[in-house]
Design a protein around this motif. Structure first.
Motif, mmCIF file in Angstrom:
data_model
loop_
_atom_site.group_PDB
_atom_site.id
_atom_site.type_symbol
_atom_site.label_atom_id
_atom_site.label_comp_id
_atom_site.label_asym_id
_atom_site.label_seq_id
_atom_site.Cartn_x
_atom_site.Cartn_y
_atom_site.Cartn_z
ATOM 1 N N PRO A 1 38.718 -5.334 48.931
ATOM 2 C CA PRO A 1 39.901 -6.016 48.379
ATOM 3 C C PRO A 1 40.438 -5.310 47.141
ATOM 4 C CG PRO A 1 38.106 -7.573 48.780
ATOM 5 C CD PRO A 1 37.525 -6.202 48.917
ATOM 6 N N SER A 2 41.727 -5.426 46.943
ATOM 7 C CA SER A 2 42.410 -4.815 45.799
ATOM 8 C C SER A 2 43.198 -5.881 45.052
ATOM 9 C CB SER A 2 43.359 -3.715 46.286
ATOM 10 O OG SER A 2 44.426 -3.524 45.393
ATOM 11 N N ARG B 1 46.942 -5.696 45.794
ATOM 12 C CA ARG B 1 47.317 -6.174 47.120
ATOM 13 C C ARG B 1 47.144 -7.691 47.234
ATOM 14 N NH1 ARG B 1 44.048 -1.664 48.711
ATOM 15 N NH2 ARG B 1 42.588 -3.110 49.710
ATOM 16 N N ILE B 2 46.151 -8.246 46.539
ATOM 17 C CA ILE B 2 46.010 -9.709 46.481
ATOM 18 C C ILE B 2 47.225 -10.313 45.796
ATOM 19 C CG2 ILE B 2 44.673 -11.588 45.461
ATOM 20 C CD1 ILE B 2 42.171 -9.832 45.856
ATOM 21 N N TYR C 1 50.056 -10.416 48.100
ATOM 22 C CA TYR C 1 49.923 -11.540 49.038
ATOM 23 C C TYR C 1 50.395 -12.838 48.399
ATOM 24 C CZ TYR C 1 47.696 -15.123 51.933
ATOM 25 O OH TYR C 1 47.463 -16.237 52.710
ATOM 26 N N ASN D 1 49.356 -5.864 52.312
ATOM 27 C CA ASN D 1 47.997 -6.288 52.027
ATOM 28 C C ASN D 1 47.227 -6.334 53.349
ATOM 29 O OD1 ASN D 1 48.517 -9.224 53.055
ATOM 30 N ND2 ASN D 1 50.054 -8.917 51.438
ATOM 31 N N ASP E 1 42.098 -8.553 51.747
ATOM 32 C CA ASP E 1 42.800 -9.044 50.560
ATOM 33 C C ASP E 1 43.190 -10.515 50.736
ATOM 34 O OD1 ASP E 1 42.899 -6.357 49.408
ATOM 35 O OD2 ASP E 1 44.419 -5.959 50.929
ATOM 36 N N ARG E 2 43.698 -10.830 51.922
ATOM 37 C CA ARG E 2 44.127 -12.202 52.201
ATOM 38 C C ARG E 2 42.944 -13.159 52.178
ATOM 39 N NH1 ARG E 2 47.476 -8.988 55.544
ATOM 40 N NH2 ARG E 2 46.170 -9.216 57.413
ATOM 41 N N ASP F 1 46.070 1.838 41.586
ATOM 42 C CA ASP F 1 45.880 1.524 43.003
ATOM 43 C C ASP F 1 46.719 2.487 43.841
ATOM 44 O OD1 ASP F 1 46.367 0.383 45.647
ATOM 45 O OD2 ASP F 1 45.422 -1.428 44.882
#
Length: 270
Positions: free
Chosen positions: A16-17, A20-21, A24, A31, A35-36, A107
């Motif tokens: 996870p990033s 990207r979270i 979302y 994402n 991440d989700r 990132d």
């Protein structure tokens, strides 16, 4: 897991990033399921996370317009994340087409998408760098090309400092950036805190644990601890407040209760 065409080969899509979270939470499409999944776990404890992120973005846009009204046309956005509608350069260029913007993120997905969005825009760019290494940011070709440090700069640290642990000395990094910029520069900042969250701190702490589990610790600082980032700055009215209370364009009482989580402020160097 199939790698999307937009994901650089260097990105580990199984990890996870934070950026990207965040994407979302804002309803973006850049994402991965990992991440989700982390975002959904965090929202089990703090369901208003998307509202908090929307309040962050709304504050950022108001603060950029304030900087422009103050005659500042250079913006250094560190921890800029994945581009979404209403980014700094879009807000700035709508009023000042000659405004200069440099985005900074570590990132690879955020940097790659920023490069794509900024393709063909001469006075906006992105560099891959880390807030914890201010000298590398300031020495980057993108900053040297676009930012004149002899004139005031608006430094944006929006929803980034709460991902820098105390052992990495975020206060030192902010002070180094302050000292490198011309008098009259602005610091535009938001930071997470247990203060203002419309839930017991014990429950909100579950979200902190989720970020710790994905090796991106979320540091919830107090108002006094956040105020320390503004040492060497004169606070712009109304000071360090919840995001909806900073120069609102709509009635704060109409905002979702979660929007008041954490603090936002703008400071000016003498």
């Amino acid at each position: 897991m199939e790698r999307p065409a937009w994901a650089p080969r260097s990105v580990d899509i199984s990890v996870p990033s934070v950026s990207r979270i965040y994407d979302y939470y804002l309803g973006g499409s850049h994402n991965f399921e990992v991440d989700r999944e982390a975002a959904r776990k965090a929202m089990e404890f703090l369901p208003g996370l998307p509202k908090i992120m929307q309040a962050n973005r709304a504050f950022m846009r108001r603060a950029v317009r304030f900087a422009l009204d103050e005659g500042i046309d250079q913006f250094l956005d560190i921890g800029s994340g994945i581009p979404t509608f209403g980014n700094v350069h879009e807000v700035a260029h709508s009023a000042r087409p000659d405004a200069r913007v440099v985005y900074v993120d570590h990132d690879p997905v955020a940097v790659a998408h920023s490069q794509a969005v900024l393709d063909g825009i001469a006075n906006a760019d992105v560099t891959a760098a880390d807030l914890r290494k201010p000298r590398e940011i300031l020495a980057s070709p993108e900053v040297e090309r676009l930012i004149d440090r002899n004139r005031p700069v608006a430094l944006l640290l929006v929803a980034i400092l709460h991902f820098v642990e105390d052992e990495d000395d975020p206060y030192r990094a902010v002070a180094e950036l302050r000292d490198a910029l011309a008098p009259g520069s602005l610091l535009i900042l938001t930071h997470a805190s247990y203060e203002g969250i419309p839930l017991p701190a014990e429950r909100a702490a579950g979200t902190v644990d989720v970020y710790k589990d994905i090796r991106n610790p979320l540091i919830m600082r107090s108002r006094d601890e956040i105020a320390r980032f503004f040492e060497g700055y004169d606070m712009v009215e109304p000071g360090l407040v919840s995001m909806p209370h900073w120069r609102p364009q709509t009635a704060p009482e109409d905002e979702d209760p979660f929007a008041f989580s954490g603090f936002a402020g703008v400071g000016r160097t003498a």
